[in-house]
Design a protein around this motif. Structure first.
Motif, PDB file in Angstrom:
ATOM      1  N   PHE A 184      34.855  54.438  30.406  1.00  0.00           N
ATOM      2  CA  PHE A 184      35.067  55.831  30.012  1.00  0.00           C
ATOM      3  C   PHE A 184      33.904  56.733  30.444  1.00  0.00           C
ATOM      4  O   PHE A 184      34.094  57.670  31.224  1.00  0.00           O
ATOM      5  N   GLY A 185      32.692  56.437  29.960  1.00  0.00           N
ATOM      6  CA  GLY A 185      31.566  57.335  30.201  1.00  0.00           C
ATOM      7  C   GLY A 185      31.147  57.419  31.653  1.00  0.00           C
ATOM      8  O   GLY A 185      31.064  58.513  32.237  1.00  0.00           O
ATOM      9  N   ILE A 186      30.888  56.269  32.272  1.00  0.00           N
ATOM     10  CA  ILE A 186      30.438  56.270  33.665  1.00  0.00           C
ATOM     11  C   ILE A 186      31.559  56.742  34.592  1.00  0.00           C
ATOM     12  O   ILE A 186      31.309  57.434  35.588  1.00  0.00           O
ATOM     13  N   ALA A 187      32.819  56.401  34.250  1.00  0.00           N
ATOM     14  CA  ALA A 187      33.944  56.848  35.085  1.00  0.00           C
ATOM     15  C   ALA A 187      34.019  58.364  35.127  1.00  0.00           C
ATOM     16  O   ALA A 187      34.175  58.967  36.199  1.00  0.00           O
ATOM     17  N   ILE A 188      33.902  58.999  33.959  1.00  0.00           N
ATOM     18  CA  ILE A 188      33.965  60.463  33.927  1.00  0.00           C
ATOM     19  C   ILE A 188      32.738  61.064  34.606  1.00  0.00           C
ATOM     20  O   ILE A 188      32.837  62.047  35.364  1.00  0.00           O
ATOM     21  N   ILE A 205      25.153  61.275  27.665  1.00  0.00           N
ATOM     22  CA  ILE A 205      24.112  61.397  28.688  1.00  0.00           C
ATOM     23  C   ILE A 205      24.738  61.345  30.085  1.00  0.00           C
ATOM     24  O   ILE A 205      24.341  62.087  30.988  1.00  0.00           O
ATOM     25  N   LYS A 206      25.735  60.464  30.260  1.00  0.00           N
ATOM     26  CA  LYS A 206      26.370  60.293  31.569  1.00  0.00           C
ATOM     27  C   LYS A 206      27.087  61.558  32.035  1.00  0.00           C
ATOM     28  O   LYS A 206      27.221  61.776  33.243  1.00  0.00           O
ATOM     29  N   VAL A 207      27.567  62.393  31.101  1.00  0.00           N
ATOM     30  CA  VAL A 207      28.290  63.600  31.521  1.00  0.00           C
ATOM     31  C   VAL A 207      27.455  64.868  31.391  1.00  0.00           C
ATOM     32  O   VAL A 207      27.770  65.876  32.029  1.00  0.00           O
ATOM     33  N   LEU A 208      26.393  64.843  30.580  1.00  0.00           N
ATOM     34  CA  LEU A 208      25.542  66.025  30.462  1.00  0.00           C
ATOM     35  C   LEU A 208      24.492  66.087  31.574  1.00  0.00           C
ATOM     36  O   LEU A 208      24.203  67.175  32.092  1.00  0.00           O
ATOM     37  N   ALA A 219      18.709  57.449  22.440  1.00  0.00           N
ATOM     38  CA  ALA A 219      19.787  57.989  23.266  1.00  0.00           C
ATOM     39  C   ALA A 219      20.373  59.256  22.643  1.00  0.00           C
ATOM     40  O   ALA A 219      20.710  60.216  23.347  1.00  0.00           O
ATOM     41  N   PHE A 220      20.494  59.284  21.329  1.00  0.00           N
ATOM     42  CA  PHE A 220      20.974  60.501  20.660  1.00  0.00           C
ATOM     43  C   PHE A 220      19.998  61.649  20.854  1.00  0.00           C
ATOM     44  O   PHE A 220      20.409  62.801  21.062  1.00  0.00           O
ATOM     45  N   GLY A 235      21.123  64.971  22.793  1.00  0.00           N
ATOM     46  CA  GLY A 235      21.021  66.226  22.064  1.00  0.00           C
ATOM     47  C   GLY A 235      20.194  67.263  22.805  1.00  0.00           C
ATOM     48  O   GLY A 235      20.567  68.446  22.868  1.00  0.00           O
ATOM     49  N   LEU A 236      19.081  66.837  23.374  1.00  0.00           N
ATOM     50  CA  LEU A 236      18.231  67.773  24.111  1.00  0.00           C
ATOM     51  C   LEU A 236      18.901  68.245  25.399  1.00  0.00           C
ATOM     52  O   LEU A 236      18.780  69.420  25.777  1.00  0.00           O
TER      53      LEU A 236
END
Length: 526
Positions: free
Chosen positions: A295-299, A383-386, A434-435, A439-440
């Motif tokens: 999900f995360g890395i794919a997006i 993190i992967k999408v931000l 990671a949060f 968040g930052l």
């Protein structure tokens, strides 16, 4: 290289594709890779358990794999794709090919030098990354021997990642997403076929890594040739595009891979703990990597080229809507995945790994770190999408500053949590940092006006929250006590786990459908 009509067409800016469709393609291929990866780990767990041979291999593979995340999927990928997208959008096909030739040659020279130095310095690298192994000279020597076989994988897989970045920029997502399957096939084959031939059985796995690197690179070459984009590598450090990539890549070497650095710090500290701690963290991390990759890395994979094109076209409104879409997509799938991992930690580990040399205690210990990692799954995905929101705008400095803060926090949390929680404390520290990182990243994107939340977030939040409560409650109610799973054979475990996964997914998506979530809400043009 001749400019055939096909090659000329291929070198033009790629057509826009639907992000949902592209993301689904990458997800399916990544799911296949992750499933094969789990099959690989099942074989490794059955043959080697959590003993010295497994610990040695995991460290010998983690070192080049960590650097792969930096050079290939990390800093290089995030710096190269925005520059390549700009060339594809604004420059001629001849300039695109010149850039590819220069980048391929420069990357090969640098990585060949690093590989040669690492192979010579293998014992010192092992001591640096797993200082606890220094207490056992035989284990240290075995890990160093393995590292000399696994480190050339960095060169091969980085060139593979270069090829994959080109294919992704031209919206050919399936081939790069399928390529990791070859690593898992190679390792399974090496474990089953080469182990009986080795004096040290675990050494077969190191050979499997080397074979996989060559196979993955060879697999992508025909697809680049078909597009007319197969490079003729020649070092070109003075090329303007290469200089810009290096400028962007230097800070990103740290910033984009903070989560990987945190995981590596876990390995360093885990090597000082009870024998087996490295393996417990590895097996739990592997289960978290499944939804993260699917999900995360794919997006993140499909959104970076799309955001880079929008930035090159100066389309700020669509850029913001893409980021908002990506956030909703990872939350839609990441939150329920985290709930399922927390509730089903022992059943998952038992069903996949409790065979052969894997003991009941290993399961209990790995479940502790799995739950801790699962708490941070959503943050890993965010993190992967931000981060692409910065990289697509060729801003690699800001994620570095955030990465430094998150890494320092992780180190402090490691020292605070390792004493009461041992290896699980290391996993929890990684999740909490990671949060902070996510968040930052989100806060600064909002502050810069790059991330603009679209209407409907309040309704979406309670839709997701209700679905996750229904999912978690249903799994707790339906799942037998985990001690009961220990008494079952393979097929009863498979039947029960499949039923829980299907039943839980049905509950979650039924709730979403009942309260108005539809597929069309997640369609987005690239």
């Amino acid at each position: 290289m001749s400019d055939t009509p096909e090659a000329a067409a291929a070198a033009q800016p790629p057509a826009r594709a639907g992000l949902l469709r592209s993301g689904m393609i990458v997800s399916v291929m990544t799911m296949l890779s992750r499933v094969m990866g789990l099959a690989r780990d099942v074989v490794i767990a059955a043959l080697f358990g959590a003993g010295s041979g497994a610990d040695a291999f995991f460290v010998a593979f983690k070192i080049p794999n960590f650097m792969r995340r930096l050079f290939a999927e990390g800093a290089f990928n995030q710096a190269f794709i925005p520059v390549l997208s700009e060339y594809a959008t604004r420059r001629s096909k001849a300039e695109v090919r010149e850039l590819l030739d220069a980048v391929a040659g420069s990357l090969a020279v640098v990585l060949a030098l690093i590989t040669a130095i690492a192979m010579l310095a293998a014992p010192w690298l092992v001591w640096l990354f797993a200082p606890g192994f220094g207490r056992d000279p035989d284990k240290l020597a075995m890990t160093a021997d393995m590292l000399r076989l696994t480190f050339p994988y960095l060169l091969l897989i980085s060139l593979t990642a270069f090829s994959g970045s080109v294919l992704n920029t031209w919206s050919r997502f399936a081939v790069p997403a399928f390529t990791p399957v070859l690593l898992n096939v190679s390792l399974i084959g090496a474990a089953l076929l080469l182990t009986p031939l080795m004096t040290e059985p675990a050494m077969a796995l190191a050979w499997g890594v080397l074979i996989a690197g060559a196979a993955q690179l060879a697999f992508q070459v025909p697809f680049l040739a078909r597009l007319g984009l197969l490079p003729r590598p020649w070092p070109g450090f003075a090329h303007p595009g290469v200089r810009r990539i290096l400028l962007l890549m230097t800070p990103a070497l740290f910033g984009v891979s903070v989560s990987q650095i945190n995981l590596l710090l876990d390995t360093v500290l885990a090597s000082l703990l009870t024998p087996g701690s490295v393996s417990w963290l590895y097996y739990s991390d592997r289960l978290v990597e499944l939804p993260l990759g699917v999900f995360g890395i794919a997006i993140g994979t499909v959104i970076l080229p799309a955001l880079s094109k929008r930035h090159a076209e100066q389309s700020a409104e669509h850029f913001a809507r893409m980021l908002d879409w990506a956030l909703r997509a990872v939350l839609l799938l990441g939150l329920p995945a985290a709930v399922a991992l927390v509730v089903l930690a022992e059943p998952l580990l038992i069903s996949l790994f409790h065979y052969g040399a894997m003991t009941d205690r290993d399961i209990a210990m790995a479940a502790m770190s799995l739950r801790a990692y699962a708490l941070g799954l959503v943050a890993f995905m965010l993190i992967k999408v931000l981060a692409p929101g910065f990289f697509a705008r060729q801003d690699t400095k800001t994620p570095v500053k955030i990465g430094i803060i998150a890494m320092v926090a992780n180190m402090v949390l490691n020292l605070l949590l390792i004493w009461p929680l041992a290896h699980a404390g290391l996993a929890l520290a990684t999740a909490l940092s990671a949060f902070l990182n996510a968040g930052l990243l989100g806060w600064l994107l909002r502050k810069d006006g790059v991330l603009t939340f679209q209407p409907g977030w309040g309704r979406f939040a309670w839709q997701l929250g209700g679905g996750c409560l229904v999912l978690g409650g249903g799994l707790v109610w339906l799942a037998p006590a985990w001690q009961e799973w220990l008494t079952w054979g393979l097929w009863p475990r498979v039947y029960h786990l499949s039923g829980l996964v299907i039943g839980g997914a049905a509950l979650y998506f039924a709730w979403l459908a009942a309260f108005g979530v539809r597929v069309r809400h997640f369609r987005m043009k690239g």
